[in-house]
Write an enzyme that holds these catalytic residues in place. Structure first.
Site, mmCIF file in Angstrom:
data_model
loop_
_atom_site.group_PDB
_atom_site.id
_atom_site.type_symbol
_atom_site.label_atom_id
_atom_site.label_comp_id
_atom_site.label_asym_id
_atom_site.label_seq_id
_atom_site.Cartn_x
_atom_site.Cartn_y
_atom_site.Cartn_z
ATOM 1 N N SER A 6 0.773 -1.164 0.075
ATOM 2 C CA SER A 6 0.127 -0.104 -0.021
ATOM 3 C C SER A 6 0.606 1.227 0.098
ATOM 4 C CB SER A 6 -0.911 0.041 1.431
ATOM 5 O OG SER A 6 -1.646 1.287 1.632
ATOM 6 N N HIS A 31 -0.965 -1.160 -4.398
ATOM 7 C CA HIS A 31 -2.400 -0.881 -3.904
ATOM 8 C C HIS A 31 -2.413 0.461 -3.487
ATOM 9 C CE1 HIS A 31 -5.675 -2.122 -1.533
ATOM 10 N NE2 HIS A 31 -5.625 -1.092 -0.779
ATOM 11 N N ASP A 33 -4.915 3.783 -2.084
ATOM 12 C CA ASP A 33 -5.646 3.992 -1.280
ATOM 13 C C ASP A 33 -6.431 5.483 -1.623
ATOM 14 O OD1 ASP A 33 -6.143 1.561 0.472
ATOM 15 O OD2 ASP A 33 -3.839 2.063 1.013
ATOM 16 N N MET A 35 -8.961 8.166 -0.547
ATOM 17 C CA MET A 35 -10.077 8.441 0.550
ATOM 18 C C MET A 35 -10.555 9.730 0.370
ATOM 19 S SD MET A 35 -7.879 6.912 3.703
ATOM 20 C CE MET A 35 -6.952 5.349 4.027
ATOM 21 N N HIS A 64 -8.172 1.075 -4.350
ATOM 22 C CA HIS A 64 -9.238 0.888 -3.216
ATOM 23 C C HIS A 64 -9.864 2.001 -3.031
ATOM 24 C CE1 HIS A 64 -9.450 -0.224 1.267
ATOM 25 N NE2 HIS A 64 -10.546 -0.150 0.869
ATOM 26 N N MET A 66 -12.318 4.455 -0.980
ATOM 27 C CA MET A 66 -12.781 4.856 0.408
ATOM 28 C C MET A 66 -13.588 6.035 0.201
ATOM 29 S SD MET A 66 -9.724 3.162 2.648
ATOM 30 C CE MET A 66 -8.743 3.182 1.255
ATOM 31 N N MET A 135 -11.503 -6.052 4.939
ATOM 32 C CA MET A 135 -10.599 -5.253 5.652
ATOM 33 C C MET A 135 -10.453 -5.685 7.031
ATOM 34 S SD MET A 135 -9.943 -2.602 4.042
ATOM 35 C CE MET A 135 -9.242 -1.763 5.223
ATOM 36 N N ASP A 173 -6.398 -6.410 3.976
ATOM 37 C CA ASP A 173 -5.880 -5.278 4.014
ATOM 38 C C ASP A 173 -5.843 -4.726 5.267
ATOM 39 O OD1 ASP A 173 -5.000 -2.653 3.628
ATOM 40 O OD2 ASP A 173 -6.458 -2.005 2.294
HETATM 41 C C1 DX5 Z 1 -6.385 1.359 5.471
HETATM 42 C C2 DX5 Z 1 -5.870 1.176 3.773
HETATM 43 C C3 DX5 Z 1 -4.591 0.269 3.939
HETATM 44 C C4 DX5 Z 1 -3.578 0.638 4.577
HETATM 45 C C5 DX5 Z 1 -2.910 -0.475 5.151
HETATM 46 O O1 DX5 Z 1 -7.596 2.129 5.160
HETATM 47 O O2 DX5 Z 1 -6.945 0.496 3.141
HETATM 48 O O3 DX5 Z 1 -4.394 -0.147 2.469
HETATM 49 O O4 DX5 Z 1 -2.587 1.420 3.946
HETATM 50 O O5 DX5 Z 1 -1.942 -0.002 6.176
HETATM 51 P P1 DX5 Z 1 -0.880 -1.223 7.065
HETATM 52 O O6 DX5 Z 1 -0.617 -2.489 6.315
HETATM 53 O O7 DX5 Z 1 0.098 -0.520 7.588
HETATM 54 O O8 DX5 Z 1 -2.256 -1.649 8.124
HETATM 55 ZN ZN ZN Z 2 -6.312 -0.301 0.994
#
Ligand code: DX5
Ligand code: ZN
Length: 213
Positions: A6, A31, A33, A35, A64, A66, A135, A173
Site C-alpha cells: 500500500s 495498492h 488507497d 479516501m 481501493h 474509500m 478489511m 488489508d
Molecule cells: C487502510 C488502507 C490500507 C492501509 C494498510 O484504510 O486501506 O491499505 O494502507 O496499512 P497497513 O498495512 O500499515 O495496516
Molecule cells: Zn487499502
C-alpha cells in the site's frame, strides 16, 4: 500469496522512487488507497497523484476506493487502466450495477467488506467479481492493529468463493505482516496488502519475500 504494497505508507516526497522500488522488489500489484474525507476520516490522493503512481509503476494498479459517490471516482480513475477497482459495499446502493459498469470499462471489479460486514454480503455478487477485499482494520489509516475475527470471516468467504466463483481472489488489508501471514494464507487469502510492514522495512525485497508464503 500475491503481494500488493500500500503506497499510503510510502514517502510522498519521493513517491515515484518508492513505487519503482516496490515493483523492482517483486510485488505483484501496487495498492492505491483513495479516501475522500467523507466515507472515512482521512483524505488521500486524487487523479493527478494516482496518474504519477501509474507512470512510475511497472506492476498493475489495485485501486481501493474509500469514498462516497463511487461511480464518480470509478470514471475518474478508469483512464489510468488499473487492473482492479474495488469499492465498499457499505457505501453503494447498487453494487451489482457498479460492478457491471467497472467491467464495461475493461477493469476487474472487486468489493470491499468493512470489519462488521459479513462474508455473506457478497454471496450474490461473487459470480460477477474478480476480488473480495476483506478489511482487517477500520479503513482510513495505515499502521493499525489487525482485527483477529476476520480470520473466521475469510474461512466463510473461501467456502462461498470455492462454490460460486473459484477464480475470484480474496484480498486482505490492514495490519498484515510476517507474524500473521501464514494464518491468513491457511484461512484462504490469495492477495495481501501491506503498507507499514513493507515501507517501514530497511529492505523492501526482504519484507515482500517474507510475505510470499
Ligand atoms: C487502510 C488502507 C490500507 C492501509 C494498510 O484504510 O486501506 O491499505 O494502507 O496499512 P497497513 O498495512 O500499515 O495496516
Ligand atoms: Zn487499502
Amino acid at each position: 500469496m500475491l503481494i500488493a504494497p500500500s503506497v499510503l505508507s510510502a514517502d510522498f516526497g519521493n513517491l515515484a522512487r518508492d513505487v519503482r522500488a516496490i515493483c523492482d522488489a517483486g510485488c505483484d500489484f501496487v495498492h492505491v488507497d483513495v479516501m475522500d474525507g467523507h466515507f472515512v476520516p482521512n483524505l488521500t490522493i486524487g487523479p493527478v497523484v494516482v496518474s504519477a503512481i501509474a507512470r512510475a509503476a511497472t506492476k498493475p494498479l489495485d485501486i481501493h476506493l474509500m469514498v462516497q459517490n463511487n461511480t464518480f471516482f470509478v470514471d475518474l480513475f478508469a483512464p489510468l487502466k488499473p487492473e482492479f477497482i474495488t469499492f465498499h459495499i457499505e457505501e453503494e446502493k447498487h453494487p451489482h450495477r457498479l460492478v457491471q459498469h467497472i467491467r464495461s470499462l475493461g477493469i476487474k471489479p472487486g468489493i470491499v467488506l468493512n470489519p462488521h460486514t459479513p462474508a455473506e454480503a457478497v454471496e450474490y455478487l461473487l459470480g460477477d467479481i474478480d476480488m473480495v477485499l476483506v478489511m482487517s482494520v477500520n479503513p482510513g489509516f495505515g499502521g493499525q492493529k489487525f482485527i483477529p475475527t476476520v480470520v473466521e470471516k475469510i474461512q466463510r468467504l473461501k467456502a462461498l468463493r470455492d462454490r460460486i466463483n473459484p477464480n475470484c481472489l480474496i484480498e486482505i488489508d490492514g495490519g498484515v505482516g510476517s507474524s500473521n501471514i501464514s494464518i491468513l494464507k491457511e484461512a484462504g487469502v490469495d492477495v495481501c496488502v501491506a503498507g507499514s510492514y513493507v515501507f517501514g522495512a530497511d529492505d523492501y525485497k526482504t519484507a515482500i519475500d517474507s510475505l510470499k508464503v
